[in-house]
Design a protein around this motif. Structure first.
Motif, mmCIF file in Angstrom:
data_model
loop_
_atom_site.group_PDB
_atom_site.id
_atom_site.type_symbol
_atom_site.label_atom_id
_atom_site.label_comp_id
_atom_site.label_asym_id
_atom_site.label_seq_id
_atom_site.Cartn_x
_atom_site.Cartn_y
_atom_site.Cartn_z
ATOM 1 N N PRO A 164 44.844 45.612 95.297
ATOM 2 C CA PRO A 164 44.660 46.740 94.546
ATOM 3 C C PRO A 164 44.090 47.949 95.510
ATOM 4 N N LEU A 165 44.402 49.359 95.040
ATOM 5 C CA LEU A 165 43.986 50.388 95.854
ATOM 6 C C LEU A 165 42.734 50.435 96.095
ATOM 7 N N THR A 166 41.685 50.112 95.054
ATOM 8 C CA THR A 166 40.313 50.311 95.200
ATOM 9 C C THR A 166 39.960 49.180 95.858
ATOM 10 N N PRO A 167 38.942 49.381 96.973
ATOM 11 C CA PRO A 167 38.750 48.109 97.834
ATOM 12 C C PRO A 167 37.646 47.447 97.066
ATOM 13 N N PRO A 168 37.760 46.146 97.436
ATOM 14 C CA PRO A 168 36.625 45.170 96.667
ATOM 15 C C PRO A 168 35.411 45.468 97.019
ATOM 16 N N THR A 169 34.374 45.108 96.417
ATOM 17 C CA THR A 169 32.967 45.324 96.469
ATOM 18 C C THR A 169 32.288 44.140 96.903
ATOM 19 N N GLN A 170 31.168 44.205 97.817
ATOM 20 C CA GLN A 170 30.645 43.096 98.034
ATOM 21 C C GLN A 170 29.758 42.612 97.334
ATOM 22 N N ARG A 171 29.490 41.299 96.802
ATOM 23 C CA ARG A 171 28.409 41.050 95.654
ATOM 24 C C ARG A 171 27.957 39.710 96.457
ATOM 25 N N ALA A 172 26.589 39.600 96.245
ATOM 26 C CA ALA A 172 25.855 38.360 96.648
ATOM 27 C C ALA A 172 25.632 37.364 95.365
ATOM 28 N N GLY A 173 25.290 36.242 95.655
ATOM 29 C CA GLY A 173 25.228 35.430 94.487
ATOM 30 C C GLY A 173 24.475 34.260 94.610
ATOM 31 N N ARG A 174 23.856 33.670 93.798
ATOM 32 C CA ARG A 174 22.859 32.321 94.103
ATOM 33 C C ARG A 174 23.259 31.364 92.641
ATOM 34 N N VAL A 175 23.129 30.254 93.148
ATOM 35 C CA VAL A 175 23.138 29.018 92.255
ATOM 36 C C VAL A 175 22.091 28.378 91.964
ATOM 37 N N VAL A 176 21.490 28.371 90.677
ATOM 38 C CA VAL A 176 20.217 27.789 90.491
ATOM 39 C C VAL A 176 20.457 26.781 89.614
ATOM 40 N N ASP A 177 19.219 25.905 89.208
ATOM 41 C CA ASP A 177 19.216 24.841 88.048
ATOM 42 C C ASP A 177 18.292 25.747 86.899
ATOM 43 N N THR A 178 18.174 24.909 86.082
ATOM 44 C CA THR A 178 17.505 25.290 84.838
ATOM 45 C C THR A 178 16.190 25.817 85.050
ATOM 46 N N SER A 179 15.438 25.255 86.226
ATOM 47 C CA SER A 179 14.196 25.557 86.535
ATOM 48 C C SER A 179 14.090 26.792 87.601
ATOM 49 N N GLY A 180 15.058 27.378 87.775
ATOM 50 C CA GLY A 180 15.320 28.312 88.470
ATOM 51 C C GLY A 180 15.345 28.131 90.128
ATOM 52 N N ARG A 181 15.366 26.646 90.409
ATOM 53 C CA ARG A 181 15.315 26.234 91.774
ATOM 54 C C ARG A 181 16.735 26.232 92.163
ATOM 55 N N PRO A 182 17.031 26.746 93.738
ATOM 56 C CA PRO A 182 18.524 27.016 94.257
ATOM 57 C C PRO A 182 18.896 25.754 94.309
ATOM 58 N N VAL A 183 20.408 25.628 94.068
ATOM 59 C CA VAL A 183 21.119 24.541 94.243
ATOM 60 C C VAL A 183 22.006 24.452 95.615
ATOM 61 N N PRO A 184 21.473 23.710 96.601
ATOM 62 C CA PRO A 184 22.233 23.770 97.895
ATOM 63 C C PRO A 184 23.498 23.197 97.975
#
Lengths: 96, 314
Positions: free
Chosen positions: A4-24
């Motif tokens: 696409p002509l419009t450049p992609p935008t950088q997005r940060a993400g995180r995966v967590v469990d139902t308690s909000g703890r990160p899932v490595p």
């Protein structure tokens, strides 16, 4: 089908469990989108974080961890909030 | 002249190789010589015939078209391969990619020469996932689960830092040109073997069953090899479309056929890269897809293998 002509935008993400703890080392895949996206899979780091650049469009991201999976919809095109995918136990998609 | 359509015929010899900055060689011009089939090798490891090949793979043009699947929707027909120490499964590699910023990703690749691993272009170069070229890729042939490396990595692992892709992929990230390779220092193909590659026209591919085997992220966390097969649904100038169940992490997997029911010799004809979202709506089908081994793609791959020392005796 070209880039696409419009450049992609950088997005940060995180995966967590139902308690909000990160899932490595969870797996993150773009399972659908308004533009073709290849079947590569991202792997989160030790803090459950990942990053990617998305072209303008609407995408569904799915995360797989040892205890289940979870989906989230992402609208890309402008710098947005952090993408958070919550893994819910025993929510594996039909047939998996 | 090759049955690849007017568009493709006009672009013969227009594809160029591009390499990441760590690679010693620069862009290679495609040569006019186009072998129809490249040499394959079963490798020097065990010559035992895999029972999985006999019972799981689709051969020839036999067999019905199975019900359609999206990437993973509906019934999951993938079967885990457990004898990954045997050919051809051991030629298929789990890939662990790392971008310059440290970001991680997984994919699939396969040996096409002693030191050359073919994969999808986006596994070595991707604006979305690496911001450009990958930094390093761990290559694990025949990986078999998440156990201790002594058990789950029967042929060990090597790390690649030199990559090549197609200029049209690097400039446009066009799915039709989504092919790349990893140049290795170690000749692991001598042990595990490598796939022969074949140029086949759309008419020649019609009705064939295709096999796709790789390392999906949703089953085995990207450490276990899964295989699926089905009949080819459609072929365009640049891609082959099939209704074989796949998932993220299988990008770069081999798409191969057996040209008759009795052979155990695989012939790779494409590189798996896209789920159903990559199929143009104009085709009116729900299918996954792979860039084809066209004559000029085969010429590029031949140049990549030559860059790594070539095939023995060629």
């Amino acid at each position: 089908m070209a880039r696409p002509l419009t450049p992609p935008t950088q997005r940060a993400g995180r995966v967590v469990d139902t308690s909000g703890r990160p899932v490595p080392y969870a797996i993150v895949v773009i399972v659908s989108g308004s533009v073709p996206m290849p079947e590569i899979a991202l792997r989160t780091d030790a803090d459950g974080r990942f990053g990617l650049r998305l072209p303008p469009g609407i995408f569904t991201l799915r995360a797989h961890g040892p205890d289940g999976s979870g989906d989230t919809a992402v609208e890309a095109g402008t710098a947005g909030d952090e993408i958070v995918i919550t893994i819910t136990p025993q929510t594996v998609a039909e047939g998996e | 002249m090759f049955g690849f359509g007017q568009e493709t015929a006009e672009k013969m010899n227009q594809l160029k190789s591009v390499t990441n900055p760590r690679s010693p060689s620069e862009a290679l011009e495609t040569a006019p010589v186009r072998p129809a089939v490249t040499p394959g090798s079963a490798g020097t490891a065990s010559g035992e015939i895999s029972r999985s090949v006999r019972f799981l793979t689709g051969k020839g043009r036999s067999g019905p078209l199975l019900p359609p699947f999206e990437s993973v929707i509906g019934r999951d027909e993938r079967v885990r391969i457990v004898d990954t120490d045997l050919a051809p499964w051991r030629m298929i590699c789990s890939l662990q990619m790392r971008g310059p910023s440290g970001s991680g990703a997984i994919g699939t690749g396969w040996l096409v020469g002693p030191r050359t691993v073919l994969t999808a272009g986006h596994c070595v170069f991707s604006t979305s996932f690496f911001g450009g070229w990958a930094a390093t890729i761990d290559v694990i042939p025949g990986r078999n689960g998440a156990g201790p490396p002594a058990e789950s990595e029967p042929f060990g692992r090597v790390t690649g830092t030199r990559f090549s892709s197609v200029d049209r992929w690097q400039s446009d990230e066009d799915p039709d040109f989504d092919i790349g390779c990893i140049h290795l220092d170690e000749p692991i193909g001598e042990t595990v073997g490598w796939f022969p590659l074949g140029v086949r026209t759309a008419e020649q591919l019609e009705g064939f069953q295709v096999n796709v085997s790789g390392y999906p992220g949703d089953r085995g966390n990207g450490t276990a090899q899964f295989h699926g097969r089905n009949r080819i649904a459609q072929v365009t100038d640049r891609r082959v479309f099939y209704e074989v169940d796949t998932f993220g992490g299988q990008s770069g997997a081999p798409v191969w056929i057996y040209e008759d029911d009795d052979t155990t010799r695989p012939l790779a004809v494409a590189v798996h890269a896209y789920g159903t979202g990559g199929t143009p709506a104009s085709l009116g089908i729900t299918a996954n897809s792979a860039p084809r081994i066209t004559p000029e793609v085969l010429t590029l791959i031949t140049a990549w293998v030559a860059q790594d020392g070539g095939w023995p005796g060629h």
